[in-house]
Design a protein around this motif. Structure first.
Motif, PDB file in Angstrom:
ATOM      1  N   UNK A  68     -16.780   5.493 -29.496  1.00 53.78           N
ATOM      2  CA  UNK A  68     -16.404   4.082 -29.492  1.00 53.78           C
ATOM      3  C   UNK A  68     -16.425   3.514 -30.906  1.00 53.78           C
ATOM      4  N   UNK A  69     -17.486   3.862 -31.647  1.00 58.44           N
ATOM      5  CA  UNK A  69     -17.622   3.379 -33.024  1.00 58.44           C
ATOM      6  C   UNK A  69     -16.547   3.993 -33.926  1.00 58.44           C
ATOM      7  N   UNK A  70     -16.304   5.283 -33.771  1.00 55.29           N
ATOM      8  CA  UNK A  70     -15.277   5.969 -34.579  1.00 55.29           C
ATOM      9  C   UNK A  70     -13.904   5.333 -34.372  1.00 55.29           C
ATOM     10  N   UNK A  71     -13.566   5.112 -33.106  1.00 54.51           N
ATOM     11  CA  UNK A  71     -12.242   4.567 -32.798  1.00 54.51           C
ATOM     12  C   UNK A  71     -12.069   3.158 -33.360  1.00 54.51           C
ATOM     13  N   UNK A  72     -13.087   2.327 -33.209  1.00 62.01           N
ATOM     14  CA  UNK A  72     -12.983   0.951 -33.699  1.00 62.01           C
ATOM     15  C   UNK A  72     -12.886   0.877 -35.217  1.00 62.01           C
ATOM     16  N   UNK A  73     -13.732   1.624 -35.892  1.00 59.80           N
ATOM     17  CA  UNK A  73     -13.848   1.467 -37.343  1.00 59.80           C
ATOM     18  C   UNK A  73     -12.897   2.358 -38.136  1.00 59.80           C
ATOM     19  N   UNK A  74     -12.622   3.562 -37.641  1.00 57.00           N
ATOM     20  CA  UNK A  74     -11.842   4.517 -38.433  1.00 57.00           C
ATOM     21  C   UNK A  74     -10.402   4.718 -37.956  1.00 57.00           C
ATOM     22  N   UNK A  75     -10.128   4.284 -36.731  1.00 54.16           N
ATOM     23  CA  UNK A  75      -8.766   4.462 -36.211  1.00 54.16           C
ATOM     24  C   UNK A  75      -8.083   3.106 -36.054  1.00 54.16           C
ATOM     25  N   UNK A  76      -8.732   2.198 -35.329  1.00 55.06           N
ATOM     26  CA  UNK A  76      -8.121   0.906 -35.033  1.00 55.06           C
ATOM     27  C   UNK A  76      -8.381  -0.137 -36.120  1.00 55.06           C
ATOM     28  N   UNK A  77      -9.409   0.091 -36.953  1.00 53.90           N
ATOM     29  CA  UNK A  77      -9.792  -0.845 -38.019  1.00 53.90           C
ATOM     30  C   UNK A  77     -10.049  -2.250 -37.441  1.00 53.90           C
ATOM     31  N   UNK A  78     -10.856  -2.303 -36.382  1.00 53.52           N
ATOM     32  CA  UNK A  78     -11.072  -3.578 -35.703  1.00 53.52           C
ATOM     33  C   UNK A  78     -12.555  -3.825 -35.453  1.00 53.52           C
ATOM     34  N   UNK A  79     -12.867  -4.963 -34.837  1.00 57.63           N
ATOM     35  CA  UNK A  79     -14.251  -5.375 -34.634  1.00 57.63           C
ATOM     36  C   UNK A  79     -15.027  -4.344 -33.811  1.00 57.63           C
ATOM     37  N   UNK A 121     -13.543   0.152 -24.985  1.00 61.62           N
ATOM     38  CA  UNK A 121     -12.357   0.961 -24.717  1.00 61.62           C
ATOM     39  C   UNK A 121     -12.250   1.254 -23.226  1.00 61.62           C
ATOM     40  N   UNK A 122     -11.023   1.491 -22.799  1.00 60.70           N
ATOM     41  CA  UNK A 122     -10.750   1.683 -21.371  1.00 60.70           C
ATOM     42  C   UNK A 122     -10.663   3.166 -21.019  1.00 60.70           C
ATOM     43  N   UNK A 123     -11.008   3.511 -19.779  1.00 55.36           N
ATOM     44  CA  UNK A 123     -10.826   4.882 -19.310  1.00 55.36           C
ATOM     45  C   UNK A 123      -9.542   5.043 -18.502  1.00 55.36           C
ATOM     46  N   UNK A 124      -8.891   6.182 -18.662  1.00 60.51           N
ATOM     47  CA  UNK A 124      -7.854   6.633 -17.734  1.00 60.51           C
ATOM     48  C   UNK A 124      -8.499   7.685 -16.848  1.00 60.51           C
ATOM     49  N   UNK A 125      -8.504   7.441 -15.545  1.00 57.28           N
ATOM     50  CA  UNK A 125      -9.189   8.339 -14.609  1.00 57.28           C
ATOM     51  C   UNK A 125      -8.200   8.834 -13.560  1.00 57.28           C
ATOM     52  N   UNK A 126      -8.368  10.088 -13.143  1.00 53.48           N
ATOM     53  CA  UNK A 126      -7.534  10.613 -12.063  1.00 53.48           C
ATOM     54  C   UNK A 126      -7.697   9.728 -10.837  1.00 53.48           C
ATOM     55  N   UNK A 127      -6.588   9.340 -10.249  1.00 51.94           N
ATOM     56  CA  UNK A 127      -6.634   8.390  -9.135  1.00 51.94           C
ATOM     57  C   UNK A 127      -7.532   8.868  -8.004  1.00 51.94           C
ATOM     58  N   UNK A 128      -7.488  10.172  -7.708  1.00 52.06           N
ATOM     59  CA  UNK A 128      -8.282  10.679  -6.582  1.00 52.06           C
ATOM     60  C   UNK A 128      -9.755  10.879  -6.928  1.00 52.06           C
ATOM     61  N   UNK A 129     -10.126  10.602  -8.168  1.00 49.13           N
ATOM     62  CA  UNK A 129     -11.532  10.709  -8.586  1.00 49.13           C
ATOM     63  C   UNK A 129     -12.148   9.351  -8.934  1.00 49.13           C
ATOM     64  N   UNK A 132     -22.950   8.397 -18.423  1.00 44.35           N
ATOM     65  CA  UNK A 132     -22.520   9.755 -18.770  1.00 44.35           C
ATOM     66  C   UNK A 132     -21.235   9.728 -19.591  1.00 44.35           C
ATOM     67  N   UNK A 133     -20.573   8.568 -19.597  1.00 41.83           N
ATOM     68  CA  UNK A 133     -19.354   8.387 -20.399  1.00 41.83           C
ATOM     69  C   UNK A 133     -19.559   7.138 -21.271  1.00 41.83           C
ATOM     70  N   UNK A 134     -20.441   7.230 -22.273  1.00 42.93           N
ATOM     71  CA  UNK A 134     -20.867   6.042 -23.020  1.00 42.93           C
ATOM     72  C   UNK A 134     -19.756   5.322 -23.770  1.00 42.93           C
ATOM     73  N   UNK A 135     -18.722   6.050 -24.173  1.00 39.41           N
ATOM     74  CA  UNK A 135     -17.706   5.425 -25.021  1.00 39.41           C
ATOM     75  C   UNK A 135     -16.690   4.569 -24.267  1.00 39.41           C
ATOM     76  N   UNK A 136     -16.795   4.555 -22.915  1.00 34.75           N
ATOM     77  CA  UNK A 136     -15.939   3.628 -22.161  1.00 34.75           C
ATOM     78  C   UNK A 136     -16.786   2.650 -21.354  1.00 34.75           C
ATOM     79  N   UNK A 137     -18.091   2.645 -21.583  1.00 33.52           N
ATOM     80  CA  UNK A 137     -18.994   1.793 -20.808  1.00 33.52           C
ATOM     81  C   UNK A 137     -19.373   0.574 -21.635  1.00 33.52           C
ATOM     82  N   UNK A 138     -18.973  -0.615 -21.156  1.00 32.33           N
ATOM     83  CA  UNK A 138     -19.266  -1.844 -21.888  1.00 32.33           C
ATOM     84  C   UNK A 138     -20.744  -2.215 -21.695  1.00 32.33           C
TER      85      UNK A 138
END
Length: 609
Positions: free
Chosen positions: A443-454, A459-467, A511-517
């Motif tokens: 989450x930190x990597x994406x915000x600071x090094x990719x998106x250059x944002x606050x 971040x949002x998850x894409x999850x298999x519909x049946x899961x 278990x999925x910390x980078x999409x958990x607000x």
């Protein structure tokens, strides 16, 4: 038999767009910003229209009807009447606005015709129609929905006069029953707080929503008692003593600041506890108003289905509550809920209501997963890459899926560019940046090094519909990433309770910390194999490797930039960020394989949002 083609256009306010339907079928839609690279571009969508015609191998004279999404003259009427109602207050704004209206907007019909004549010199003006703003929103919500009959709720800043409307859609007809008019507006109320907290209006509202879970709704009762006159059925009136948007150049005034004992936060300055608490408070107020309105409407009309559109329908926390409360049996939200979607709604309204055509209903919906923008062939991509002397490998789809899923599981961040571009503000797996949600630092990597944002932005998850129901408290599909849901308790990790600060986002909560607000929620996208088979297969392969059926999915862009549209846009973003891998259809480009690793510094081209 010749197909009837209708072109819808939204323009001149924000999020200009075009949409094409043929015999009622949605064929194409895209926003101007994706081509001009100006976020929320409001100009006439000439680039988007040019691409629409090229992509569909059409000329403008092959379009039977063209419809604009609102009625400009009614907007002018509102401007004049608002000035008269508030006079002499607001004289400066009136003097500023009037020349613009007299020169351009009042005679918008002529301007639209002049723009269309650049594509077809002999354009016949009898082809041009005008819809109403909130009818366009309502049509964009109801006609693509899977419902024969539904209640339609639309709320945004303001159209011509209406800011909030209620209608009923039945088969091919929409009847608008109730409306709340300017200057009372849920959208403008939320935007006023967006402005006060230091974010950009019509752009930063989703940041306010993301900031809210860090605070407590301490000021909710104050807002309701001072800023609102709220009735039992949810109808409301805003106290204009605290706002400046009707007569000035700001959203709020000094009395508003005195109410919260603080001046507006300066953009890009640090956040204080009060800012988080105010964000939590206005979010709480908006939630309670919308729920009150919908509960009253359900009681009054006893209709099981609900359709939503308008900018307020992009508040996915509110949407999650509507779903959770089960006020309606079924809910469908237009993925391009803002003004861009008005182009599509206007075209659909003309087809069904003006031309009175029979409606064919799709059991899922008619939006085709929102993948209705342009696409690019492998041949075109190869030419571009060869011209740029990019080192790449080309893989057939099965091998590509295995390669990319493995790289993501090893911590690589991927720019994912496939098939037709999404319509609307969300990246849904066609123009996405994807990564491993298990990585506690992602989450930190994406915000600071990719998106250059606050740093506080989730971040949002894409999850298999049946899961999805094994990971989230979600009992419906959410293909358009428009519903927030809590994670299942068995996926959470117990943490020591401390006061929430912006750094709380870095705590491992699941278990999925980078999409958990910070409130253990996530804005969920459920992925269906029928609408996006390649993306589905990628997540499934990642599931095989990691036992985790979801990926981080964020839009393929940097802060302030529109989502990438072309392979060139994607390559520029790839080289201007710390992305590890770029996947363009069948082509894979790895950063560490490039002979020329010079970063493209293009951030300064885009103003902060």
């Amino acid at each position: 038999m010749k197909k009837v083609r209708i072109l819808g256009i939204s323009a001149y306010f924000h999020d200009s767009a075009v949409a094409l339907i043929e015999d009622g079928e949605i064929i194409y839609a895209s926003q101007e910003e994706r081509f001009s690279r100006i976020k929320h571009d409001s100009s006439f969508p000439k680039r988007a229209l040019k691409n629409l015609l090229k992509f569909n191998n059409l000329k403008l004279n092959q379009i039977d009807h063209i419809v604009f999404f609102e009625k400009p003259f009614l907007k002018f009427e509102r401007l004049v009447e608002t000035y008269l109602a508030f006079a002499p207050k607001g004289f400066k704004q009136f003097l500023f606005s009037m020349p613009i209206w007299l020169k351009q907007k009042l005679f918008m019909k002529k301007e639209i015709i002049d723009e269309l004549k650049k594509f077809e010199p002999k354009f016949e003006k009898k082809k041009l129609f005008f819809s109403e703003h909130h009818l366009s929103h309502a049509a964009s919500a109801f006609y693509p929905s899977p419902f024969k009959k539904a209640l339609i709720f639309t709320a945004d800043g303001v159209g011509e006069w209406a800011t909030t409307t209620v209608g009923i859609g039945s088969q091919n007809n929409i009847n608008i029953l109730k409306e709340i008019n300017f200057p009372s507006s849920l959208g403008l109320l939320y935007s006023a707080f967006t402005y006060y907290i230091g974010f950009k209006v019509n752009s930063g509202e989703y940041k306010l929503m993301g900031l809210a879970p860090y605070g407590k709704p301490k000021y909710a009762n104050l807002i309701k008692s001072k800023l609102l006159d709220l009735k039992d059925d949810g109808s409301f009136r805003l106290n204009q003593d605290y706002f400046d948007y009707s007569t000035g150049f700001k959203m709020t005034n000094e009395k508003f600041s005195n109410l919260f004992k603080n001046p507006p936060r300066k953009p890009e300055s640090s956040f204080k506890e009060i800012h988080m608490d105010i964000a939590a408070s206005i979010q709480d107020v908006i939630e309670s108003i919308v729920l009150k309105i919908l509960e009253s409407l359900k009681k009054e009309y006893s209709i099981e289905n609900l359709c939503l559109a308008g900018g307020v329908a992009l508040n996915c926390v509110v949407n999650g509550l509507i779903q959770k409360k089960k006020i309606f049996k079924n809910v469908w939200i237009q993925p391009a809920a803002g003004d861009a979607g008005g182009s599509l709604g206007a075209a659909l309204a003309l087809w069904y209501m003006h031309l009175k055509k029979k409606r064919i209903i799709n059991n899922n919906d008619s939006m085709k997963g929102a993948f209705i923008g342009p696409s690019f062939s492998n041949e075109d991509i190869k030419k571009n890459l060869d011209t740029l002397m990019v080192k790449y490998i080309k893989l057939e789809k099965k091998k590509l899926i295995k390669f990319v899923a493995k790289k993501i599981s090893e911590g690589k961040i991927v720019g994912w560019f496939q098939n037709r571009m999404e319509f609307g503000p969300r990246a849904l797996g066609a123009r996405s940046i994807i990564a491993d949600p298990r990585d506690k630092s992602m989450q930190k990597k994406l915000n600071l090094k990719i998106k250059f944002r606050e740093s506080f932005r989730p971040f949002a998850p894409s999850v298999l519909q049946d899961q999805s129901n094994k990971w989230f408290n979600l009992d419906c599909n959410s293909p358009y990433m428009l519903i927030v849901s809590d994670l299942k308790k068995d996926k959470l990790v117990t943490i020591k309770k401390t006061k929430k600060t912006l750094s709380s986002i870095n705590e491992i909560r699941s278990k999925v910390p980078s999409i958990t607000h910070v409130n253990n929620s996530a804005r969920v996208q459920t992925v269906n194999k029928s609408t996006n088979p390649l993306y589905y297969d990628l997540i499934k392969e990642f599931f095989k490797i990691t036992k985790t059926p979801l990926l981080i999915n964020t839009s393929f862009n940097i802060r302030g930039e529109p989502i990438v549209c072309t392979p060139e846009d994607a390559y520029r973003c790839f080289m201007g960020t710390n992305l590890d891998i770029l996947v363009l259809e069948n082509f894979i480009i790895e950063k560490n394989s490039q002979q020329n690793k010079i970063k493209i510094n293009y951030k300064n081209k885009f103003s902060l949002d």
